[in-house]
Write an enzyme that holds these catalytic residues in place. Structure first.
Site, PDB file in Angstrom:
ATOM      1  N   GLY A   1      -7.960 -18.047   4.603  1.00 49.14           N
ATOM      2  CA  GLY A   1      -9.161 -17.615   5.318  1.00 49.14           C
ATOM      3  C   GLY A   1      -9.524 -18.608   6.411  1.00 49.14           C
ATOM      4  CB  THR A  40     -11.704  -5.668   8.188  1.00 43.08           C
ATOM      5  OG1 THR A  40     -12.957  -5.633   7.527  1.00 43.08           O
ATOM      6  CG2 THR A  40     -10.812  -4.551   7.683  1.00 43.08           C
ATOM      7  CB  ALA A  41      -7.255  -6.088   9.908  1.00 41.75           C
ATOM      8  CB  ALA A  42      -8.295 -11.970   9.074  1.00 40.32           C
ATOM      9  N   GLY A  43      -5.666 -10.895   7.822  1.00 42.79           N
ATOM     10  CA  GLY A  43      -4.339 -11.131   7.245  1.00 42.79           C
ATOM     11  C   GLY A  43      -3.276 -10.275   7.937  1.00 42.79           C
ATOM     12  CG  ASP A  44      -3.499  -6.133   7.680  1.00 40.70           C
ATOM     13  OD1 ASP A  44      -2.827  -6.548   6.720  1.00 40.70           O
ATOM     14  OD2 ASP A  44      -4.381  -5.268   7.583  1.00 40.70           O
ATOM     15  NE  ARG A  75     -11.468  -9.061  20.369  1.00 41.10           N
ATOM     16  CZ  ARG A  75     -10.333  -9.021  21.033  1.00 41.10           C
ATOM     17  NH1 ARG A  75      -9.321  -8.311  20.583  1.00 41.10           N
ATOM     18  NH2 ARG A  75     -10.204  -9.656  22.157  1.00 41.10           N
ATOM     19  CB  THR A  94      -3.449 -16.434   4.592  1.00 36.17           C
ATOM     20  OG1 THR A  94      -3.783 -15.443   3.636  1.00 36.17           O
ATOM     21  CG2 THR A  94      -2.151 -16.061   5.299  1.00 36.17           C
ATOM     22  CG  ASN A 124      -5.320 -13.111  -0.264  1.00 37.46           C
ATOM     23  OD1 ASN A 124      -4.917 -13.169  -1.430  1.00 37.46           O
ATOM     24  ND2 ASN A 124      -6.110 -12.149   0.152  1.00 37.46           N
ATOM     25  CD  GLU A 160      -3.178  -0.726   2.122  1.00 28.52           C
ATOM     26  OE1 GLU A 160      -4.373  -0.924   1.825  1.00 28.52           O
ATOM     27  OE2 GLU A 160      -2.821  -0.411   3.275  1.00 28.52           O
ATOM     28  CE  LYS A 176      -9.972 -23.268   1.582  1.00 29.20           C
ATOM     29  NZ  LYS A 176     -10.602 -22.002   1.147  1.00 29.20           N
ATOM     30  N   GLY A 177      -7.439 -21.767   7.173  1.00 29.55           N
ATOM     31  CA  GLY A 177      -6.122 -21.753   7.815  1.00 29.55           C
ATOM     32  C   GLY A 177      -5.023 -21.286   6.891  1.00 29.55           C
TER      33      GLY A 177
END
Ligand code: ATP
Ligand code: RIB
Length: 305
Positions: free
Chosen positions: A221, A247-251, A284, A219, A183, A139, A223-224
């Site tokens: 999602g 949102t931001a799970a990857g972060d 969250r 990654t 991902n 980004e 599934k792990g």
């Protein structure tokens, strides 16, 4: 031994609306709750790592506005070293407009503002001092990422690239990375291989390794993750949780991963740790508002055992 983690990347303010469904072009949907909270892939990863106990240095650029000021105050509160966070006099701080649907999926539009004004001239040599691991996303200008990767190579710093948002990458950018963490979509864009099966995942990871990346995590999602490394190759499943907002799970995954690696964990151990942190984050709303603190990890999973 705890090594310092350097994160060079974006800082945004996220404007989030929860809605039953995403609007079609031309459609207005009356949405639900509104949440304004700090975001940006770089900043989210820095905050996630710091909350879990990492020694984090963050390099970014904001505008001379209230959003930039609030972001810097937030980083200071988390104990992040922001000596090298600077301001672009003529540009606004980054803003992301985010819609989250009933399934916890999101759509994001980013006005990058000052993030795209972060150039090598803004990053002094001292930013790389005493750093064990460095983490990058996409980004900020790609040229700044490529220049920083060169600095890492010169200094023997292990460089990790989270290639988000998705864009094609040259072999030159990939060569020498310690680790890449795309991902599924990003993996397909970079390798040209559709990751629809275990075999395809293996093939995609091998193609990245053939281009000079040392280790690969895809990654997946809920599934792990798929990890291809010297020590372990295979799927590590995600924790089972009820997702409210991904949102931001990857972060959070990347921030937690770097925290564990900087503490000398193996890649497999680091992935298991990061899957737990990321799973909490999807229960969250929001980006930085969803990143867990160290003490929450133990209590959350004890509660769910
Ligand atoms: P985002 O762009 O939403 O930040 P991403 O696409 O970069 O995410 P994902 O693969 O969706 O990354 O998620 C990263 C990690 O977060 C996953 O590998 C997994 O460990 C965890 N995770 C994501 N979604 C879920 C979920 N529904 N349940 C449990 N864990 C999840
Ligand atoms: O990865 C999530 C982030 O992407 C959000 O915080 C938003 O700011 C966008 O940069």
């Amino acid at each position: 031994m705890k090594q310092k983690v350097l994160i060079i990347g974006s800082s945004n303010t996220d404007m989030v609306v929860k809605t039953a469904h995403f609007p079609r072009p031309g459609e207005t949907v009356l949405g639900g709750t509104f949440l304004m909270n700090p975001g940006g892939k770089g900043a989210n990863q820095a905050v996630a790592a710091a909350r879990l106990g990492a020694d984090v240095r963050f390099v970014a650029k904001t505008g001379p506005d209230i959003f930039g000021k609030q972001a810097r105050e937030g980083f200071e509160k988390e104990g992040i070293d922001i000596r090298f966070v600077t301001e672009s006099p003529g540009l606004a701080s980054g803003v992301a407009l985010i819609t989250v649907n009933a399934q916890g999926e999101n759509e994001i539009v980013v006005a990058s503002g000052a993030n795209m004004d972060l150039h090598p001239a803004d990053i002094p040599d001292q930013a790389f001092d005493q750093v064990g691991f460095a983490l990058f996303q996409l980004e900020i200008p790609l040229g700044t990422v490529q220049w920083s990767l060169g600095k890492c190579a010169e200094r023997g710093i292990r460089a990790v690239l989270n290639p988000a948002p998705a864009m094609p990458l040259s072999a030159q950018t990939l060569k020498g990375l310690y680790l890449i963490t795309p991902n599924e979509t990003e993996t397909e864009l970079i390798t040209g291989i559709e990751v629809t099966s275990g075999e395809a995942l293996q093939k995609a990871a091998q193609s990245l390794i053939a281009q000079g990346v040392q280790n690969v995590i895809v990654t997946l999602g809920s599934k792990g993750i798929y990890l291809a490394s010297d020590g372990f190759t295979g799927i590590i499943p995600a924790e089972v949780v009820e997702a409210v907002d991904s949102t931001a799970a990857g972060d959070v995954f990347n921030g937690a991963l770097l925290k564990a690696l900087a503490d000398s964990a193996t890649l497999e151990q680091a992935c298991r740790f990061a899957c737990r942190a990321a799973a909490i984050s999807v229960t969250r709303m929001g980006a930085q508002s969803s990143a867990p603190y160290q003490h929450e990890l133990a209590s959350f999973f004890n509660d769910h055992e």
